[in-house]
Design a protein around this motif. Structure first.
Motif, PDB file in Angstrom:
ATOM      1  N   THR A  47      54.506  12.758  29.428  1.00 13.34           N
ATOM      2  CA  THR A  47      53.559  13.817  29.085  1.00 13.34           C
ATOM      3  C   THR A  47      54.311  15.085  28.721  1.00 13.34           C
ATOM      4  OG1 THR A  47      53.395  14.541  31.385  1.00 13.34           O
ATOM      5  CG2 THR A  47      51.779  12.920  30.644  1.00 13.34           C
ATOM      6  N   VAL A  48      53.628  15.913  27.984  1.00 10.05           N
ATOM      7  CA  VAL A  48      54.152  17.231  27.668  1.00 10.05           C
ATOM      8  C   VAL A  48      53.004  18.221  27.857  1.00 10.05           C
ATOM      9  CG1 VAL A  48      53.677  17.010  25.179  1.00 10.05           C
ATOM     10  CG2 VAL A  48      55.386  18.632  25.962  1.00 10.05           C
ATOM     11  N   TYR A  49      53.316  19.348  28.493  1.00 11.53           N
ATOM     12  CA  TYR A  49      52.318  20.379  28.728  1.00 11.53           C
ATOM     13  C   TYR A  49      52.715  21.622  27.952  1.00 11.53           C
ATOM     14  CZ  TYR A  49      51.062  17.232  32.473  1.00 11.53           C
ATOM     15  OH  TYR A  49      50.691  16.127  33.168  1.00 11.53           O
ATOM     16  N   VAL A  50      51.762  22.189  27.250  1.00 10.88           N
ATOM     17  CA  VAL A  50      52.009  23.364  26.429  1.00 10.88           C
ATOM     18  C   VAL A  50      51.149  24.493  26.976  1.00 10.88           C
ATOM     19  CG1 VAL A  50      51.818  24.328  24.113  1.00 10.88           C
ATOM     20  CG2 VAL A  50      52.485  21.937  24.421  1.00 10.88           C
ATOM     21  N   TYR A  51      51.776  25.629  27.219  1.00 14.16           N
ATOM     22  CA  TYR A  51      51.066  26.778  27.778  1.00 14.16           C
ATOM     23  C   TYR A  51      51.195  27.971  26.846  1.00 14.16           C
ATOM     24  CZ  TYR A  51      51.237  23.998  32.007  1.00 14.16           C
ATOM     25  OH  TYR A  51      51.104  22.991  32.921  1.00 14.16           O
ATOM     26  N   ARG A  52      50.104  28.661  26.679  1.00 16.96           N
ATOM     27  CA  ARG A  52      50.132  29.905  25.917  1.00 16.96           C
ATOM     28  C   ARG A  52      50.598  31.012  26.847  1.00 16.96           C
ATOM     29  NH1 ARG A  52      44.559  29.977  22.385  1.00 16.96           N
ATOM     30  NH2 ARG A  52      44.592  27.765  21.927  1.00 16.96           N
ATOM     31  N   THR A  53      51.376  31.916  26.315  1.00 21.16           N
ATOM     32  CA  THR A  53      51.803  33.077  27.093  1.00 21.16           C
ATOM     33  C   THR A  53      50.989  34.280  26.659  1.00 21.16           C
ATOM     34  OG1 THR A  53      53.679  34.433  27.730  1.00 21.16           O
ATOM     35  CG2 THR A  53      53.671  33.621  25.477  1.00 21.16           C
ATOM     36  N   ASN A  54      50.932  35.270  27.501  1.00 23.17           N
ATOM     37  CA  ASN A  54      50.171  36.458  27.141  1.00 23.17           C
ATOM     38  C   ASN A  54      51.058  37.553  26.564  1.00 23.17           C
ATOM     39  OD1 ASN A  54      51.482  37.153  29.453  1.00 23.17           O
ATOM     40  ND2 ASN A  54      49.686  37.879  30.565  1.00 23.17           N
ATOM     41  N   ASN A 123      61.606  27.577  17.196  1.00 18.90           N
ATOM     42  CA  ASN A 123      61.724  28.802  16.414  1.00 18.90           C
ATOM     43  C   ASN A 123      60.443  29.104  15.634  1.00 18.90           C
ATOM     44  OD1 ASN A 123      61.962  26.769  14.532  1.00 18.90           O
ATOM     45  ND2 ASN A 123      63.510  27.832  13.323  1.00 18.90           N
ATOM     46  N   CYS A 124      59.329  28.640  16.174  1.00 21.20           N
ATOM     47  CA  CYS A 124      58.033  28.952  15.571  1.00 21.20           C
ATOM     48  C   CYS A 124      57.034  29.150  16.701  1.00 21.20           C
ATOM     49  CB  CYS A 124      57.575  27.823  14.653  1.00 21.20           C
ATOM     50  SG  CYS A 124      57.220  26.289  15.518  1.00 21.20           S
ATOM     51  N   LYS A 125      55.887  29.633  16.370  1.00 20.27           N
ATOM     52  CA  LYS A 125      54.835  29.804  17.366  1.00 20.27           C
ATOM     53  C   LYS A 125      54.083  28.484  17.512  1.00 20.27           C
ATOM     54  CE  LYS A 125      54.149  34.699  16.612  1.00 20.27           C
ATOM     55  NZ  LYS A 125      54.096  35.363  17.883  1.00 20.27           N
ATOM     56  N   LEU A 126      53.720  28.168  18.749  1.00 16.53           N
ATOM     57  CA  LEU A 126      52.959  26.938  18.981  1.00 16.53           C
ATOM     58  C   LEU A 126      51.618  26.963  18.257  1.00 16.53           C
ATOM     59  CD1 LEU A 126      53.804  26.144  22.675  1.00 16.53           C
ATOM     60  CD2 LEU A 126      54.277  24.713  20.690  1.00 16.53           C
ATOM     61  N   SER A 127      51.104  28.153  17.999  1.00 13.34           N
ATOM     62  CA  SER A 127      49.836  28.233  17.266  1.00 13.34           C
ATOM     63  C   SER A 127      49.987  27.635  15.866  1.00 13.34           C
ATOM     64  CB  SER A 127      49.342  29.672  17.189  1.00 13.34           C
ATOM     65  OG  SER A 127      50.297  30.494  16.529  1.00 13.34           O
ATOM     66  N   SER A 128      51.186  27.739  15.276  1.00 15.47           N
ATOM     67  CA  SER A 128      51.394  27.139  13.950  1.00 15.47           C
ATOM     68  C   SER A 128      51.408  25.612  14.020  1.00 15.47           C
ATOM     69  CB  SER A 128      52.693  27.644  13.315  1.00 15.47           C
ATOM     70  OG  SER A 128      53.815  27.145  14.021  1.00 15.47           O
ATOM     71  N   HIS A 130      49.267  24.175  16.166  1.00 16.85           N
ATOM     72  CA  HIS A 130      47.959  23.971  16.802  1.00 16.85           C
ATOM     73  C   HIS A 130      48.117  23.563  18.258  1.00 16.85           C
ATOM     74  CE1 HIS A 130      46.407  24.351  12.765  1.00 16.85           C
ATOM     75  NE2 HIS A 130      47.249  23.424  12.377  1.00 16.85           N
ATOM     76  N   TYR A 131      49.100  24.164  18.941  1.00 24.22           N
ATOM     77  CA  TYR A 131      49.391  23.892  20.352  1.00 24.22           C
ATOM     78  C   TYR A 131      49.529  22.392  20.604  1.00 24.22           C
ATOM     79  CZ  TYR A 131      48.615  28.793  20.851  1.00 24.22           C
ATOM     80  OH  TYR A 131      48.715  30.159  20.703  1.00 24.22           O
ATOM     81  N   LEU A 132      50.101  21.702  19.637  1.00 24.26           N
ATOM     82  CA  LEU A 132      50.361  20.262  19.635  1.00 24.26           C
ATOM     83  C   LEU A 132      49.101  19.424  19.572  1.00 24.26           C
ATOM     84  CD1 LEU A 132      53.385  19.868  22.070  1.00 24.26           C
ATOM     85  CD2 LEU A 132      53.384  20.331  19.624  1.00 24.26           C
ATOM     86  N   GLY A 133      47.960  20.044  19.387  1.00 25.12           N
ATOM     87  CA  GLY A 133      46.713  19.293  19.232  1.00 25.12           C
ATOM     88  C   GLY A 133      46.663  18.673  17.847  1.00 25.12           C
ATOM     89  N   GLY A 134      46.519  17.374  17.791  1.00 27.56           N
ATOM     90  CA  GLY A 134      46.397  16.677  16.519  1.00 27.56           C
ATOM     91  C   GLY A 134      47.696  16.465  15.773  1.00 27.56           C
TER      92      GLY A 134
END
Length: 152
Positions: A47-54, A123-128, A130-134
C-alpha cells in the motif's frame, strides 16, 4: 522518470527505516488463528498512503532540512513517523516478526523490531497526479515499498 497525464516527475525515495515502538512492549509469541494459517491466504498487501500538507513546500527548494520544521509547520513525514512509533506501543505485534512453529503454523514473535517506513519526494505537486487517484498501476508501483519477506 515517469509520465502520467502529461506530468513528468522524478521520485526520490529515502532510505527505509524501521520505526520502533516509542516505549517498551511485551516480548511474547502469539499464535495466529486457523483462518490466518490457511496457506492460500498468505499474501503481502502493498500500500501507499498520500497525505496533503497544509503548507506549500517543495523538497527541491533547498531552504529546509529533511527532519526540521519548515514554514513554521512540522514535516509531515516526521509527524507520521512519530505517531506510528506511539501507536505501535498499543499494536506491538505489528512491530514483530512472523515465524513458523514446528507444526508449520504461523506465529508472531513480538520483538519490537519495528515496521518499515520510507519517505518519498517528487519534484511535482501530488495535485498534478490527482493525489494518485486514477493513476495507472505502473506509476503507482513506483511509490510502493518493495522488499522480500522471509518467514522463519
Amino acid at each position: 522518470m515517469t509520465n502520467n497525464h502529461n506530468t513528468t516527475f522524478l521520485l526520490d525515495k529515502k532510505d527505509v527505516v524501521l520505526v520502533k515502538p516509542s516505549k517498551p512492549t511485551a516480548s511474547e509469541i502469539l499464535s495466529l488463528s486457523s483462518i490466518d494459517n490457511y496457506h492460500f491466504l498468505e499474501l503481502l498487501c502493498q500500500t501507499v498512503y498520500v497525505y496533503r500538507t497544509n503548507v506549500d513546500h517543495s523538497p527541491y527548494d533547498n531552504n529546509h532540512k529533511d527532519t526540521l520544521s519548515f514554514s513554521g509547520q512540522e514535516d509531515p513525514a516526521l509527524v507520521i513517523g512519530e505517531a506510528l512509533s506511539k501507536v505501535l506501543v498499543y499494536y506491538y505485534p505489528l512491530a514483530g516478526k512472523l515465524k513458523r512453529n514446528s507444526d508449520g503454523n504461523l506465529q508472531i514473535n513480538c520483538t519490537a523490531d519495528g515496521v518499515p517506513f520510507v519517505v518519498a519526494n517528487a519534484n511535482c505537486k501530488l495535485s498534478s497526479l490527482h493525489y494518485l487517484g486514477g493513476v495507472d498501476v505502473e506509476v503507482a508501483k513506483q511509490f510502493v515499498l518493495t522488499f522480500r519477506v522471509k518467514v522463519t
